[in-house]
Design a protein around this motif. Sequence first.
Motif, PDB file in Angstrom:
ATOM      1  N   ASP A 188     -21.293  21.296  22.314  1.00 40.84           N
ATOM      2  CA  ASP A 188     -21.478  20.264  21.022  1.00 40.84           C
ATOM      3  C   ASP A 188     -20.894  20.845  19.810  1.00 40.84           C
ATOM      4  N   LYS A 383     -22.215  15.445  19.408  1.00 40.24           N
ATOM      5  CA  LYS A 383     -22.032  15.713  20.846  1.00 40.24           C
ATOM      6  C   LYS A 383     -20.557  15.792  21.434  1.00 40.24           C
ATOM      7  N   LYS A 384     -20.330  16.425  22.324  1.00 32.70           N
ATOM      8  CA  LYS A 384     -18.688  16.863  22.671  1.00 32.70           C
ATOM      9  C   LYS A 384     -17.993  15.674  23.132  1.00 32.70           C
ATOM     10  N   ASP A 385     -18.731  14.873  23.346  1.00 32.46           N
ATOM     11  CA  ASP A 385     -17.878  13.368  23.877  1.00 32.46           C
ATOM     12  C   ASP A 385     -17.546  12.462  22.659  1.00 32.46           C
ATOM     13  N   GLU A 386     -18.092  13.014  21.524  1.00 32.91           N
ATOM     14  CA  GLU A 386     -17.617  12.151  20.213  1.00 32.91           C
ATOM     15  C   GLU A 386     -16.894  13.200  19.330  1.00 32.91           C
TER      16      GLU A 386
END
Length: 496
Positions: A188, A383-386
């Motif tokens: 993140d 967050k890393k997926d964003e």
Amino acid sequence: MAGMTTRDNAPRRIRPTHNDRPSIRKRGGSCQERTGMIPRERDTRHRPIAPLAPVVVGLALALGGTGAEGGTDPCAAGEPRHYTLPANDKTVNWGYFSKSIPPALTVKSGDMVTIETLTHHADDDYERMIKGDPGAESVYTWDAKHKNVDRRGAGPMDASIHGRGAGEGFGVHILTGPIKVCGAEPGDVLEVRILDMHPRPSANPDYAGKTFGSNAAAWWGFHYKHLIEEPKPREVITIYQVDATGQQDWARAVYNFRWVPQTDPFGVVHETIDYPGVRVDHSLVKENHDILGEARIPVRLHFGTMGVAPAEADMVDSIPPSYTGGNIDDWRIGKGGTMYYPVAVEGALLSVGDPHAAQGDSELDGTAIETSLTGVLQIVLHKKDELAGTVVEGLDYPLLETGDEWVVHGFSYANYLAELGPGAQQEIYANSSLDKAMVDAFRKMRHFLMTTRGLSEDEAISLMSVAVDFGVTQVVDGNWGIHATLPKRVFAGDAE
């Protein structure tokens, strides 16, 4: 401040308040967007991350181990809260970052924190910088029987290497925290917005309305082996005065003195400035007043040390900066600035300290004007997926945003803990160079331009040569620094 080791805000346009603007946006969008960078046509497909809800100001909560009031879960959904984290012997760690120590406060993304920070040089002038201040007194209390904050540095507790004291001074900064961020995980990015900063007034009634700071021209300074006047070598401390009311934006020198051997309450003699928090006995030194004439030093309040806990070691010397931030010593990390840090451990564990009233690029003699400050931060988790398509996509280094600029921070070693192996915390002091730091800053700015602007490598290199300023951040922190500054207006033409 750099600090002892074992190697024996210029005026700028401030953007709108963070509360009134959205969080990190995807590449693209209008010139009013969060990044301040105008997209190339090929980037307009990206959609912005949803903005935060307005921050609730005024819920000043008393400090609790969980960061909650009345047992409330600090991670529970709801409007952002505003916490107060005072600096005292229960809320600070002296000289180290650690992934294992309990948090002093727990917050969720969007929360604000009013955070107090203390300088580790306050005992250079106890009367002006500690006396009457309960928080500072609790941190600095040290008598023949005990000291409230025993460990000072990442070294052994039994002082078995040099005999200087617990922690051996392998790290020197008083760090308030750590602050745990709910849901933060490796990969993140943590965004820390500096909404406000102000000096911590002297609590001594003899100095009402004033704040004081110390500049130590010390043995770890770049100048130390190049002195031309006698005696050589020497360490000189200069005490500066700052207006605590904010009506004057400059500091002035009050007096200076040469360091002479000081004996701490445990009976250890300190021939040099080699262990933090040793009180200077002013009966042993000669104070020289009327120094520096009418010189006025522009006040540029900033945090010299701010960052999250690294993953590579349990106890990490606070002096060398690294990929998780730390002792960057860039005077631009002040009010109106935003720092982005790659999260390396669960909870991020943000710590803040090493407050400065003023500093020049390079921090030449080893320190800035080391003073105590209070800041107001807003902490935002991404967050890393964003992250794909945002200005922090692929971020693995500390990044600064101001109203007008993006600043990447290069070091001799981007991650010295990983690159130098088991002996990294000792070896870093003998292996730093500006050549290495320049290479790292170049690589990071190249990454930034190619990732956030979609430039080719050739385009990025040309742009860096004609529009990016590379400067010496510091040459005294073990892991030397070069910063690369990109003006946002470089891309303003894309909006036309």
